[in-house]
Design a protein around this motif. Sequence first.
Motif, short mmCIF file in Angstrom:
data_model
loop_
_atom_site.label_atom_id
_atom_site.label_comp_id
_atom_site.label_asym_id
_atom_site.label_seq_id
_atom_site.Cartn_x
_atom_site.Cartn_y
_atom_site.Cartn_z
N ARG A 11 1.67 8.11 3.58
CA ARG A 11 1.13 8.69 3.35
C ARG A 11 0.50 8.52 4.29
NH1 ARG A 11 0.88 6.32 -1.71
NH2 ARG A 11 -1.12 5.50 -1.47
N THR A 12 0.18 7.29 4.85
CA THR A 12 -1.38 7.08 5.56
C THR A 12 -1.21 7.90 6.59
OG1 THR A 12 -0.38 4.88 6.60
CG2 THR A 12 -2.01 4.87 4.09
N LEU A 13 -2.07 7.39 7.34
CA LEU A 13 -2.52 8.35 9.33
C LEU A 13 -2.08 7.32 9.95
CD1 LEU A 13 -6.27 10.70 8.54
CD2 LEU A 13 -3.84 11.23 8.20
N ASN A 15 1.10 6.92 10.52
CA ASN A 15 2.59 6.97 9.92
C ASN A 15 3.01 7.74 11.02
OD1 ASN A 15 3.88 5.33 8.72
ND2 ASN A 15 2.21 6.15 7.01
N VAL A 18 3.03 12.13 8.39
CA VAL A 18 2.59 11.93 7.26
C VAL A 18 2.90 13.18 5.74
CG1 VAL A 18 0.19 12.08 6.24
CG2 VAL A 18 0.74 10.93 8.36
N LEU A 20 1.39 13.87 2.63
CA LEU A 20 0.17 13.14 1.45
C LEU A 20 0.63 13.48 0.07
CD1 LEU A 20 -3.28 14.81 3.54
CD2 LEU A 20 -2.23 12.81 3.49
N ARG A 26 2.21 4.40 0.95
CA ARG A 26 1.74 4.18 2.06
C ARG A 26 2.14 3.92 3.01
NH1 ARG A 26 -3.07 0.83 -0.06
NH2 ARG A 26 -0.53 -1.02 -0.20
#
Length: 93
Positions: A11-13, A15, A18, A20, A26
């Motif tokens: 979920r985090t940038l 990765n 991503v 969302l 995360r």
Amino acid sequence: TPFTDLITLGRTLANDIVVLDTSVSRFQAFFRQRDGKWYICDAGSRNGTRISGKKLPPRTELLLEDRALIEFGSVPMNFYTANGLYDLLSRGS
């Protein structure tokens, strides 16, 4: 990523892929290439990763087959090898 044989998903940038969606952790999972084949590993995510409906044990790599249905939390995706994607696109379906 500096690791050319590793692709992260979460979920985090931070990765490579991503997603969302709140059902995705995360850092949910990663893909690793070895000997020309791709493997998937759940990183100990909260909602788990499933392959064709079967939950993948955390921190256990599994060989991916072309067109495998993968669910990250509640988000479904299909995995395609380069040849499998080429075949799909060349058929137009």
